[in-house]
Motif scaffolding. Structure first.
Motif, PDB file in Angstrom:
ATOM      1  N   LYS A  72       0.894  -1.105  -0.083  1.00 49.34           N
ATOM      2  CA  LYS A  72       0.127   0.087   0.075  1.00 49.34           C
ATOM      3  C   LYS A  72       0.935   1.341  -0.034  1.00 49.34           C
ATOM      4  N   ASN A  73       1.964   1.113   0.925  1.00 46.48           N
ATOM      5  CA  ASN A  73       2.756   2.610   0.889  1.00 46.48           C
ATOM      6  C   ASN A  73       3.493   2.600  -0.268  1.00 46.48           C
ATOM      7  N   ASN A  74       4.080   1.557  -0.990  1.00 49.24           N
ATOM      8  CA  ASN A  74       4.849   1.924  -2.367  1.00 49.24           C
ATOM      9  C   ASN A  74       3.874   2.265  -3.278  1.00 49.24           C
ATOM     10  N   TYR A  75       2.491   2.083  -3.366  1.00 47.62           N
ATOM     11  CA  TYR A  75       1.439   2.512  -4.305  1.00 47.62           C
ATOM     12  C   TYR A  75       1.439   3.696  -3.872  1.00 47.62           C
ATOM     13  N   LYS A  76       1.175   4.098  -2.858  1.00 48.64           N
ATOM     14  CA  LYS A  76       1.021   5.776  -2.418  1.00 48.64           C
ATOM     15  C   LYS A  76       2.243   6.614  -2.765  1.00 48.64           C
ATOM     16  N   THR A  77       3.439   5.872  -2.672  1.00 47.22           N
ATOM     17  CA  THR A  77       4.713   6.594  -2.865  1.00 47.22           C
ATOM     18  C   THR A  77       4.868   7.056  -4.230  1.00 47.22           C
ATOM     19  N   LEU A  78       4.377   6.045  -5.179  1.00 45.08           N
ATOM     20  CA  LEU A  78       4.461   5.839  -6.596  1.00 45.08           C
ATOM     21  C   LEU A  78       3.501   6.894  -7.111  1.00 45.08           C
ATOM     22  N   LYS A  79       2.442   7.145  -6.464  1.00 43.93           N
ATOM     23  CA  LYS A  79       1.282   8.204  -6.703  1.00 43.93           C
ATOM     24  C   LYS A  79       1.752   9.422  -6.437  1.00 43.93           C
ATOM     25  N   GLY A  80       2.637   9.617  -5.296  1.00 39.59           N
ATOM     26  CA  GLY A  80       3.276  10.964  -4.799  1.00 39.59           C
ATOM     27  C   GLY A  80       4.210  11.415  -5.853  1.00 39.59           C
ATOM     28  N   PHE A  81       5.014  10.324  -6.700  1.00 35.69           N
ATOM     29  CA  PHE A  81       5.826  11.068  -7.625  1.00 35.69           C
ATOM     30  C   PHE A  81       4.952  11.585  -8.652  1.00 35.69           C
ATOM     31  N   LYS A  82       3.816  11.229  -8.898  1.00 39.88           N
ATOM     32  CA  LYS A  82       2.926  11.806 -10.218  1.00 39.88           C
ATOM     33  C   LYS A  82       2.576  12.981  -9.451  1.00 39.88           C
ATOM     34  N   GLN A  83       2.106  13.355  -8.191  1.00 40.18           N
ATOM     35  CA  GLN A  83       1.618  14.530  -7.493  1.00 40.18           C
ATOM     36  C   GLN A  83       2.861  15.576  -7.548  1.00 40.18           C
ATOM     37  N   ALA A  84       4.250  14.975  -7.166  1.00 37.25           N
ATOM     38  CA  ALA A  84       5.003  16.160  -7.063  1.00 37.25           C
ATOM     39  C   ALA A  84       5.307  16.605  -8.636  1.00 37.25           C
ATOM     40  N   LYS A  85       5.260  15.806  -9.393  1.00 37.34           N
ATOM     41  CA  LYS A  85       5.842  16.247 -11.063  1.00 37.34           C
ATOM     42  C   LYS A  85       4.718  17.444 -11.342  1.00 37.34           C
ATOM     43  N   LYS A  86       3.333  17.143 -11.065  1.00 31.97           N
ATOM     44  CA  LYS A  86       2.235  17.790 -11.185  1.00 31.97           C
ATOM     45  C   LYS A  86       2.533  19.358 -10.629  1.00 31.97           C
ATOM     46  N   ILE A  87       3.034  19.200  -9.283  1.00 35.51           N
ATOM     47  CA  ILE A  87       3.284  20.532  -8.371  1.00 35.51           C
ATOM     48  C   ILE A  87       4.467  21.360  -9.268  1.00 35.51           C
ATOM     49  N   VAL A  88       5.474  20.523  -9.393  1.00 35.87           N
ATOM     50  CA  VAL A  88       6.609  21.129 -10.005  1.00 35.87           C
ATOM     51  C   VAL A  88       6.467  21.900 -11.590  1.00 35.87           C
ATOM     52  N   LYS A  89       5.934  21.161 -12.164  1.00 35.95           N
ATOM     53  CA  LYS A  89       5.487  21.389 -13.699  1.00 35.95           C
ATOM     54  C   LYS A  89       4.665  22.723 -13.494  1.00 35.95           C
ATOM     55  N   GLU A  90       3.538  22.700 -12.595  1.00 40.46           N
ATOM     56  CA  GLU A  90       2.722  23.933 -12.742  1.00 40.46           C
ATOM     57  C   GLU A  90       3.213  25.270 -11.915  1.00 40.46           C
ATOM     58  N   PHE A  91       4.246  24.884 -10.998  1.00 40.36           N
ATOM     59  CA  PHE A  91       4.936  26.268 -10.203  1.00 40.36           C
ATOM     60  C   PHE A  91       6.160  26.605 -11.134  1.00 40.36           C
ATOM     61  N   ASN A  92       6.556  25.694 -11.793  1.00 41.27           N
ATOM     62  CA  ASN A  92       7.733  26.058 -12.882  1.00 41.27           C
ATOM     63  C   ASN A  92       8.882  27.001 -12.260  1.00 41.27           C
ATOM     64  N   PRO A  93       9.549  26.169 -11.041  1.00 41.33           N
ATOM     65  CA  PRO A  93      10.489  26.902 -10.474  1.00 41.33           C
ATOM     66  C   PRO A  93      11.839  27.193 -10.894  1.00 41.33           C
ATOM     67  N   ASP A  94      12.603  28.082 -10.536  1.00 33.01           N
ATOM     68  CA  ASP A  94      14.182  28.161 -11.134  1.00 33.01           C
ATOM     69  C   ASP A  94      14.953  27.208 -10.606  1.00 33.01           C
ATOM     70  N   ILE A  95      14.815  26.684  -9.468  1.00 37.44           N
ATOM     71  CA  ILE A  95      15.626  25.703  -8.846  1.00 37.44           C
ATOM     72  C   ILE A  95      14.631  24.738  -7.915  1.00 37.44           C
ATOM     73  N   VAL A  96      14.939  23.638  -7.581  1.00 34.00           N
ATOM     74  CA  VAL A  96      14.418  22.792  -6.467  1.00 34.00           C
ATOM     75  C   VAL A  96      15.478  22.315  -5.661  1.00 34.00           C
ATOM     76  N   ILE A  97      14.980  22.430  -4.383  1.00 33.88           N
ATOM     77  CA  ILE A  97      16.006  22.155  -3.352  1.00 33.88           C
ATOM     78  C   ILE A  97      15.695  21.260  -2.312  1.00 33.88           C
ATOM     79  N   GLY A  98      16.199  20.003  -2.053  1.00 28.15           N
ATOM     80  CA  GLY A  98      15.861  18.972  -1.095  1.00 28.15           C
ATOM     81  C   GLY A  98      16.888  19.225   0.232  1.00 28.15           C
ATOM     82  N   THR A  99      15.949  19.099   1.130  1.00 34.79           N
ATOM     83  CA  THR A  99      16.908  19.255   2.476  1.00 34.79           C
ATOM     84  C   THR A  99      16.678  17.940   3.416  1.00 34.79           C
ATOM     85  N   GLY A 100      15.811  16.773   2.827  1.00 27.72           N
ATOM     86  CA  GLY A 100      15.685  15.783   3.767  1.00 27.72           C
ATOM     87  C   GLY A 100      14.379  15.061   3.916  1.00 27.72           C
TER      88      GLY A 100
END
Length: 376
Positions: A72-100
């Motif tokens: 279930k968690n693996n499925y949700k995480t893969l679904k989350g990848f799509k959610q993340a891509k949608k947010i990134v595409k819509e916001f169109n940032p100059d840079i993405v920073i990961g801190t953990g």
């Protein structure tokens, strides 16, 4: 500048992200910054409290173990990848920073596929799986410890910046100290031991402290203790069983969480805590001796590695998580307070690994990468 910061799970992941966001806002007030996290971590408190917008996606980390829960968690995480891509595409940032946090994988990969520059800040002495896995796709890997470079490939991308934090060294006056202590019903007549287990609290530390207080072993020093929001009521009930009122204890003040950590770390004489990278950074900046109880991990001994950095320079003692109890903690506190000159020296030793102007260094790297993107 338009920026997405991916950070989730613990204060050690989120607070560096907030510190970076604050620096960008200070230098470029018109910047638009969005955080991406999960709907269950402490980011839901800390990010809005800092004044930033938080978008949430599903993220649990992918597991090879087979069970109904992991599927279930693996499925949700893969679904989350799509959610993340949608947010990134819509916001169109100059840079993405990961801190953990597990969130970083999906957000960073999404940005990379969209041709958006990416940075990860790795605060631990031993880099996490996400940092290693993503290293080839990242534009920069910013690290908190110089030792971290030994565990990473693509050395040309690695920059030692230190870890950003809201805690700073302060010259607190006697009057200011008295006021801070009065707020937590303690005094300046006895040394202060600051105890916390990270943003979520630490059960083993809390259990040892409960016994130490019940046995009244802190007669010569005072304790200011943050239990963690989820464990505060548990601690209260345990003390109540022995007819102790959590709000009326001798030489002890207990709270769920400390929001003004910088102030209380500065006025404390000794710190008992986990050894997350953020905490190591803060103790070095403020110059405080510590007793570390590293959080054990099945995947890597990151907190033990962090703690050993401080132990090696004579700035800290270590008690393993499965060995912590009221007896050995009380004995160690007694021995450390018995030799005040050595305790003071331990604090000075901690300062030797402090890294300054961290936010300036990180901002410089961000600007260089964003500038390069716009030149392409």
């Amino acid at each position: 500048m338009r920026v997405i910061i991916a950070a989730a799970g613990t204060g050690g992941h989120i607070n560096p992200g907030i510190a970076i966001a604050n620096k960008i806002k200070k230098e470029e007030p018109n910047s638009e910054i969005v955080f991406i996290g999960t709907n269950r971590g402490i980011e839901n408190d800390l990010v809005p409290r800092a004044g930033y917008k938080l978008r949430t996606v599903e993220a649990y980390g992918l597991s090879k173990k087979i069970s109904i829960e992991t599927i279930k968690n693996n499925y949700k995480t893969l679904k989350g990848f799509k959610q993340a891509k949608k947010i990134v595409k819509e916001f169109n940032p100059d840079i993405v920073i990961g801190t953990g946090g597990y969130i970083c994988g999906g957000v960073i990969l999404s940005a990379h596929k969209l041709g958006i520059p990416t940075i990860i800040h790795e605060s631990n002495a031993f880099p996490g799986k996400a940092t290693k896995f993503l290293s080839k796709k990242l534009d920069r890997i910013l690290v908190g410890f110089k030792e971290t470079k030994n565990y990473l490939e693509n050395m040309e991308k690695v920059v030692v910046t230190g870890t950003p934090t809201k805690v700073e060294k302060k010259n607190i006056t006697i009057e200011e100290k008295e006021k801070l202590l009065k707020e937590i019903n303690l005094s300046s007549k006895k040394p202060i031991v600051l105890v916390f287990g990270g943003s979520q609290g630490a059960q083993k530390i809390n259990e040892a402290l409960i016994e130490l207080i019940k046995q009244k072993r802190n007669k010569t020093y005072q304790i200011f203790w943050a239990t963690g929001p989820k464990q505060y009521e548990i601690v209260s009930e345990e003390l109540k069983k022995n007819k102790y009122d959590i709000n009326n204890l001798e030489n002890t003040s207990i709270v769920p969480y400390i929001y003004n950590m910088s102030d209380y770390m500065n006025i404390s004489d000794l710190v008992v805590c986990r050894s997350g990278a953020m905490t190591i950074t803060e103790l070095a900046l403020v110059g405080k001796p510590a007793i570390f109880i590293p959080l054990p991990s099945m995947s890597a001994n990151r907190q033990i590695d962090n703690a050993k950095v401080m132990e090696k320079i004579g700035a800290a003692k270590i008690i393993l998580n499965n060995e912590i109890n009221a007896d050995n903690l009380s004995l160690m506190l007694y021995n450390m307070f018995k030799d005040t000159d050595k305790l003071k020296q331990m604090g000075q030793n901690a300062s030797t690994i402090a890294t300054y102007n961290v936010e300036d260094k990180i901002y410089k790297e961000i600007k260089n990468i964003v500038k390069y993107r716009h030149m392409e």
